[in-house]
Write a protein that holds these residues in place. Structure first.
Motif, short mmCIF file in Angstrom:
data_model
loop_
_atom_site.label_atom_id
_atom_site.label_comp_id
_atom_site.label_asym_id
_atom_site.label_seq_id
_atom_site.Cartn_x
_atom_site.Cartn_y
_atom_site.Cartn_z
N THR A 1 -2.44 -6.87 4.56
CA THR A 1 -1.26 -6.08 4.22
C THR A 1 -0.28 -6.20 5.39
OG1 THR A 1 -1.99 -4.06 5.33
CG2 THR A 1 -2.73 -4.38 3.03
N ALA A 2 0.87 -5.61 5.20
CA ALA A 2 1.80 -5.41 6.33
C ALA A 2 1.13 -4.45 7.30
CB ALA A 2 3.12 -4.83 5.81
N ALA A 3 1.68 -4.32 8.48
CA ALA A 3 1.10 -3.44 9.49
C ALA A 3 1.05 -1.99 9.00
CB ALA A 3 1.90 -3.53 10.79
N PHE A 4 -0.05 -1.33 9.31
CA PHE A 4 -0.25 0.07 8.99
C PHE A 4 -0.46 0.83 10.29
CE2 PHE A 4 -3.35 3.51 8.55
CZ PHE A 4 -2.68 4.33 7.65
N SER A 5 0.14 2.01 10.39
CA SER A 5 -0.07 2.87 11.56
C SER A 5 -0.56 4.23 11.09
CB SER A 5 1.20 3.05 12.36
OG SER A 5 1.59 1.85 12.96
N PRO A 6 -1.78 4.62 11.51
CA PRO A 6 -2.25 5.96 11.12
C PRO A 6 -1.36 7.03 11.76
CG PRO A 6 -3.77 4.94 12.67
CD PRO A 6 -2.72 3.92 12.34
N PHE B 1 0.84 -1.20 0.00
CA PHE B 1 0.00 0.00 0.00
C PHE B 1 0.86 1.24 0.00
CE2 PHE B 1 0.39 -1.33 4.46
CZ PHE B 1 0.84 -0.16 5.08
N THR B 2 0.31 2.34 -0.50
CA THR B 2 0.97 3.63 -0.49
C THR B 2 -0.07 4.70 -0.14
OG1 THR B 2 0.60 3.91 -2.86
CG2 THR B 2 2.75 3.06 -2.19
N PRO B 3 0.27 5.78 0.50
CA PRO B 3 1.59 6.03 1.09
C PRO B 3 1.81 5.16 2.32
CG PRO B 3 0.06 7.77 1.74
CD PRO B 3 -0.68 6.87 0.78
N ALA B 4 3.04 5.13 2.81
CA ALA B 4 3.39 4.30 3.97
C ALA B 4 2.70 4.79 5.24
CB ALA B 4 4.90 4.27 4.16
N ALA B 5 2.42 6.08 5.33
CA ALA B 5 1.72 6.66 6.48
C ALA B 5 0.61 7.56 5.96
CB ALA B 5 2.69 7.45 7.35
N GLN B 6 -0.52 7.55 6.67
CA GLN B 6 -1.66 8.38 6.25
C GLN B 6 -2.49 8.72 7.47
OE1 GLN B 6 -3.06 10.70 4.63
NE2 GLN B 6 -3.17 9.67 2.64
#
Length: 86
Positions: free
Chosen positions: A79-84, A12-17
Motif C-alpha cells: 500500500t501507500a505509506a501508513f502512519s499509526p 486502505f481506509t481510514p487514512a489514519a488508525q
C-alpha cells in the motif's frame, strides 16, 4: 490448470488508525493471502473478507511505512505509506 490471481492493491481506509484499530484494504487477488506486515516487519492479524477486501488490525509497535501483503506464488504487494496515530 488454474493460474494464481496475484495481488493488486487499490488503497486502505481510514487514512489514519490507532494501534489495535481496524483498516480495510481494497484491491484484488486477496484469496490465499498468508501474511500482512506493517513497515515490512510487524505482522498483523487479518481477515480475508473477499477476493477484493482485507480487514487488518494495526499491530503493537507498528511503524510508519507501507503495508506489505504476501501470497504464495505472487510478488508482494504494498500500500501507500501508513502512519499509526495515537
Amino acid at each position: 490448470v488454474n493460474a494464481v490471481a496475484c495481488l493488486t492493491v487499490n488503497g486502505f481506509t481510514p487514512a489514519a488508525q490507532q494501534i489495535g484499530g481496524a483498516l480495510t484494504i481494497t484491491g484484488a487477488g486477496f484469496s490465499g493471502v498468508n501474511v500482512v506486515k506493517f513497515a515490512g516487519e510487524h505482522s498483523a492479524a487479518f481477515t480475508v473478507d473477499s477476493d477484493t477486501q482485507l480487514t487488518v488490525i494495526v499491530p503493537p509497535n507498528a511503524q510508519p511505512g507501507p503495508i506489505t501483503i504476501s501470497k504464495a506464488g505472487c510478488a508482494n504487494a504494498q500500500t501507500a505509506a501508513f502512519s499509526p496515530c495515537n
